[in-house]
Design an enzyme around this catalytic site. Structure first.
Site, PDB file in Angstrom:
ATOM      1  N   HIS A 122       3.298   7.135   5.395  1.00 44.60           N
ATOM      2  CA  HIS A 122       2.070   7.796   5.854  1.00 44.60           C
ATOM      3  C   HIS A 122       1.249   6.982   6.857  1.00 44.60           C
ATOM      4  O   HIS A 122       0.503   7.546   7.639  1.00 44.60           O
ATOM      5  CB  HIS A 122       1.198   8.215   4.664  1.00 44.60           C
TER       6      HIS A 122
ATOM      7  N   HIS B 202       0.817  -1.226   0.000  1.00 45.28           N
ATOM      8  CA  HIS B 202       0.000   0.000   0.000  1.00 45.28           C
ATOM      9  C   HIS B 202       0.849   1.273   0.000  1.00 45.28           C
ATOM     10  O   HIS B 202       0.732   2.092  -0.917  1.00 45.28           O
ATOM     11  CB  HIS B 202      -1.008  -0.048   1.157  1.00 45.28           C
TER      12      HIS B 202
ATOM     13  N   ASP C  45     -25.259  14.146 -23.781  1.00 47.82           N
ATOM     14  CA  ASP C  45     -23.796  14.067 -23.808  1.00 47.82           C
ATOM     15  C   ASP C  45     -23.303  12.676 -23.409  1.00 47.82           C
ATOM     16  O   ASP C  45     -22.279  12.532 -22.772  1.00 47.82           O
ATOM     17  CB  ASP C  45     -23.165  15.141 -22.925  1.00 47.82           C
TER      18      ASP C  45
ATOM     19  N   GLU D 198      -0.016   5.720  12.295  1.00 47.34           N
ATOM     20  CA  GLU D 198      -1.391   5.264  12.484  1.00 47.34           C
ATOM     21  C   GLU D 198      -1.448   3.759  12.773  1.00 47.34           C
ATOM     22  O   GLU D 198      -2.197   3.309  13.627  1.00 47.34           O
ATOM     23  CB  GLU D 198      -2.210   5.605  11.228  1.00 47.34           C
ATOM     24  N   ASP D 199      -0.628   2.990  12.092  1.00 47.11           N
ATOM     25  CA  ASP D 199      -0.799   1.532  12.132  1.00 47.11           C
ATOM     26  C   ASP D 199       0.325   0.739  12.793  1.00 47.11           C
ATOM     27  O   ASP D 199       0.254  -0.478  12.870  1.00 47.11           O
ATOM     28  CB  ASP D 199      -0.981   0.988  10.703  1.00 47.11           C
TER      29      ASP D 199
ATOM     30  N   ASP E 279      -3.464   8.287  -1.269  1.00 48.41           N
ATOM     31  CA  ASP E 279      -3.765   7.213  -0.324  1.00 48.41           C
ATOM     32  C   ASP E 279      -5.187   6.692  -0.559  1.00 48.41           C
ATOM     33  O   ASP E 279      -5.438   5.493  -0.685  1.00 48.41           O
ATOM     34  CB  ASP E 279      -3.607   7.789   1.090  1.00 48.41           C
TER      35      ASP E 279
HETATM   36 MN    MN Z   1      -2.976   4.535   3.806  1.00 45.60          MN
END
Ligand code: MN
Length: 735
Positions: free
Chosen positions: A72, A48, A260, A76-77, A139
């Site tokens: 990133h 990821h 359209d 968080e993880d 992300d």
């Molecule tokens: Mn992520």
């Protein structure tokens, strides 16, 4: 699986001087900390962040953004904290990771659909750097692309959030390609059945649509060449499913009525004149629908989009749209701000990067501001756009309840504002607060993204102090209301006691008139008040004199007859008794609770100390002012005997302290100040202030302000100071 070297190759292709080592280090760090973690698909988690980095490299962002893409999710993880990130990668990346972590936190919390508007604002409020938006979008894009392994409910929730928050942000930033992909993926996951049905409908028409499109492309190409109009490419497309679905739903029409459904696009060389030339060629081939022509080149859309749009009636009467724009306009239409970024930076040396970044920030702010739809005045926006950081909500802070409800408050708001924003009861009973799980003082300033839990107890009450640290008018008004309510109750109480005492002086049973509702109301009306309680409150506040109220009750004649002062002249014994009760230490003295509220206050002239003999003076508008019985102003006060009331100290409720200023006269030698302060500290007494100076005649003067409970305590302090060697005398100075 994508490899880091692929990402690095992309970065160096776009930015020859990029710090590749930084990206490698970020990769290793991420790989190490995500080790063993798996995605829902069963792949290693590392895929990821790698894919996100790849998308960012694709956008031609700098190595800092790409490295942040790799990092990133680490905070968080995994167990890594921001300080660790900082020690390895410095402040810049740390700030970006922090921003992304906070945004991740928001979307974990916010589960209520109707909050979309707030959450969007909140996400925007979190964005302190342009790159945070782009990394977040990358992300989200990768998560949307790979969500088939999640449970349907989770897919639906994330898709809804994407539609509510991230697609609009992408749109505002002019990132058309990313927005389209986000929307179609959301649609597919949110309404799988409708998606299937609609795409089947389009697919069944696809051969004929493709045939029509091929023919259109060929016709345009031929005509442009025949007319010598240069062009780069002629593209065509079938309308995207999500926007088609929206249109069908909104206009309640059938797919065959969509004008359209198919569209062609001509990309011209980088000069707008080719766009207009192309337009004239197109209008020469097919008949235009007049009201459908839009010149977004002369007047760009506010997300910087530029293009000519025209609808024409094609073969067999089927209308279709043609978009005409230059290559550069096309890149902006597809990539928005990201295009702006690389376009600007590709030719600029690293040393001018700061200016470019600044300009980009300003652009992003201008683009995102309409999404904010804040109630700000426009003049202000000019000012904060100047600041280096993105600050889309300089006046607001977005916080959460533990249940994930968004509470929007002004900057500077505290847990008390938060508590009152939830419910006034919660505010009134508030005893403490936890921010992000940690207990904090009630005056702590709230930050964006804070999760706040308010602690309450049934018996707690607002205090006057609270007014000093709330910023919302809701909280302020409620606290004020509570205080005045409280004061009114106290003043009614005091008013009743004063009236009772006065009645006793006149030997009238107080109940006789206190319980006489009609009479009390009549007298209240005389004072311009409506109810008996108002009258009592007024007496308590010192606005109405009990003696006068009693006079009104008794009538002038009876009043004179019963007046103890008159009677004293004739009936000495009775009079003496009444007077003694009045001046002497009666049992029915008014109890002074907290001094310094509206009802009772310490006289400035003598600053009476708990434990000292005191007397109350009913002053107009200030309630009862408490004086030391030995106050030098006593004589003057006694002129208005009517206003003198017996008061006594209530039992101490809490650890109430009072500041008293002392002046010590000492020999002039070193260490005096230290000796005195030590002596005070030895008896566990607080010192608020201490200063020493020497008088002209060489005498040490030491002023010290101490905090004492009562007179006994003060005497102890004075005695302690007197025992310090070198001290000549100690006296109290007022106030
Ligand atoms: Mn992520």
């Amino acid at each position: 699986m994508i490899r880091i070297e692929d990402v690095i190759a992309k970065v160096t292709a776009n930015r020859p001087g990029a710090d590749v080592d930084l990206i490698r280090r970020a990769y290793l760090f991420s790989a190490m900390h995500h080790r063993g973690q798996k995605r829902a698909s069963g792949e290693p988690y590392l895929v990821h962040p790698l894919e996100v980095a790849e998308i960012l490299a694709e956008m031609r962002l700098d190595e800092v953004s790409v490295s942040t893409g790799l990092l990133h999710d680490v905070v968080e993880d995994t167990l890594v904290d921001l300080d660790t990130i900082r020690s390895y990668f410095g402040d810049e990346i740390t700030l970006l990771v922090d921003g992304l972590t906070k945004i991740a936190h928001i979307s974990n919390l916010s589960k209520e659909k109707q909050q979309a508007e707030n959450v969007r604002k909140m996400v925007l409020a979190m964005i302190t750097d342009v790159r945070v938006v782009l990394i977040k979008l990358a992300d989200r894009l990768h998560n949307m692309r790979t969500m088939q392994f999640l449970k349907p409910e989770k897919r639906a929730r994330i898709s809804q959030e994407t539609l509510d928050i991230y697609a609009p942000i992408a749109h505002r930033l002019g990132m058309g390609k990313l927005r389209s992909e986000l929307e179609d993926l959301s649609f597919q996951n949110l309404h799988p059945e409708e998606y299937k049905r609609l795409s089947a409908e389009v697919d069944s028409r696809r051969p004929e649509l493709e045939a029509a499109l091929t023919k259109i492309r060929e016709t345009i190409t031929t005509e442009l060449e025949a007319n010598d109009v240069p062009f780069v490419e002629v593209q065509s497309r079938v309308k995207r499913l999500y926007s088609l679905w929206k249109k069908l739903k909104k206009q309640k029409i059938h797919i065959d009525q969509v004008y359209d459904l198919i569209a062609a696009r001509v990309i011209t060389p980088n000069d707008r004149k080719y766009c207009y030339l192309t337009l004239s060629v197109i209008h020469n081939i097919w008949t235009p629908v007049p009201e459908r022509f839009k010149d977004w080149i002369a007047i760009p859309r506010d997300n910087l989009y530029q293009s000519l749009h025209t609808s024409v009636i094609g073969d067999g009467g089927v209308a279709f749209e043609v978009q005409i724009r230059t290559e550069e306009m096309h890149r902006v239409a597809e990539e928005g701000v990201a295009a702006h970024w690389k376009y600007k930076e590709s030719s600029i040396g690293s040393h001018e990067d700061d200016d470019t970044l600044d300009e980009l920030r300003r652009t992003v702010e201008k683009l995102l501001l309409p999404l904010v739809e804040a109630n700000e005045d426009n003049e202000d926006s000019e000012d904060f756009i100047e600041s280096l950081k993105l600050d889309l909500f300089p006046k607001d802070v977005y916080t959460f309840t533990p249940m994930g409800k968004v509470i929007q408050l002004p900057r500077g708001a505290t847990p008390l504002d938060f508590a009152y924003a939830i419910h006034s009861e919660v505010g009134d009973k508030c005893t403490g607060a936890k921010i992000n799980g940690r207990i904090v003082p009630l005056r702590t300033e709230l930050q964006n993204g804070d999760v706040i839990e308010i602690l309450t107890t049934q018996n707690s009450q607002p205090t006057r102090d609270w007014l000093n640290y709330v910023v919302t008018s809701r909280a302020r008004n409620r606290i004020r209301h509570w205080i005045s309510q409280q004061q009114r109750e106290e003043s009614i109480d005091i008013g009743r006691k004063l009236l009772e005492k006065e009645a006793e002086k006149f030997r009238v049973a107080p109940k006789k008139f206190l319980n006489n509702e009609a009479e009390m109301t009549r007298i209240a009306n005389d004072y311009g008040l409506s109810r008996p309680d108002d009258l009592l409150a007024s007496i308590g506040y010192g606005k109405a004199l009990p003696r006068n109220v009693l006079a009104k009750f008794l009538g002038a004649e009876k009043f004179e007859e019963l007046d103890p002062e008159k009677k004293a002249a004739t009936k000495i014994s009775n009079g003496m008794k009444a007077v003694r009760k009045f001046i002497g230490l009666g049992e029915d003295a008014i109890v002074v609770k907290g001094v310094d509220n509206l009802l009772t206050s310490r006289a400035r002239c003598c600053n009476p100390l708990r434990g000292e003999d005191i007397i109350g003076y009913i002053s107009l508008g200030k309630g009862i002012v408490v004086h030391n019985k030995r106050c030098k102003n006593m004589g003057q006060l006694m002129v208005n005997k009517d206003r003198i009331v017996e008061v006594e100290w209530a039992k101490t409720e809490k650890d109430e302290k009072q500041s008293v200023q002392l002046l010590a006269t000492t020999e002039n030698r070193t260490g005096m100040l230290a000796g005195i302060t030590n002596a005070i500290a030895d008896i566990k007494t607080g010192i608020r202030d201490a200063r020493a100076h020497v008088s002209k005649d060489d005498i040490g003067l030491i002023e010290v302000t101490v905090e004492v409970h009562d007179k006994k305590h003060l005497d102890k302090v004075i005695s302690a100071i007197r025992h310090v060697s070198g001290v000549i005398e100690v006296e109290r100075i007022n106030p």
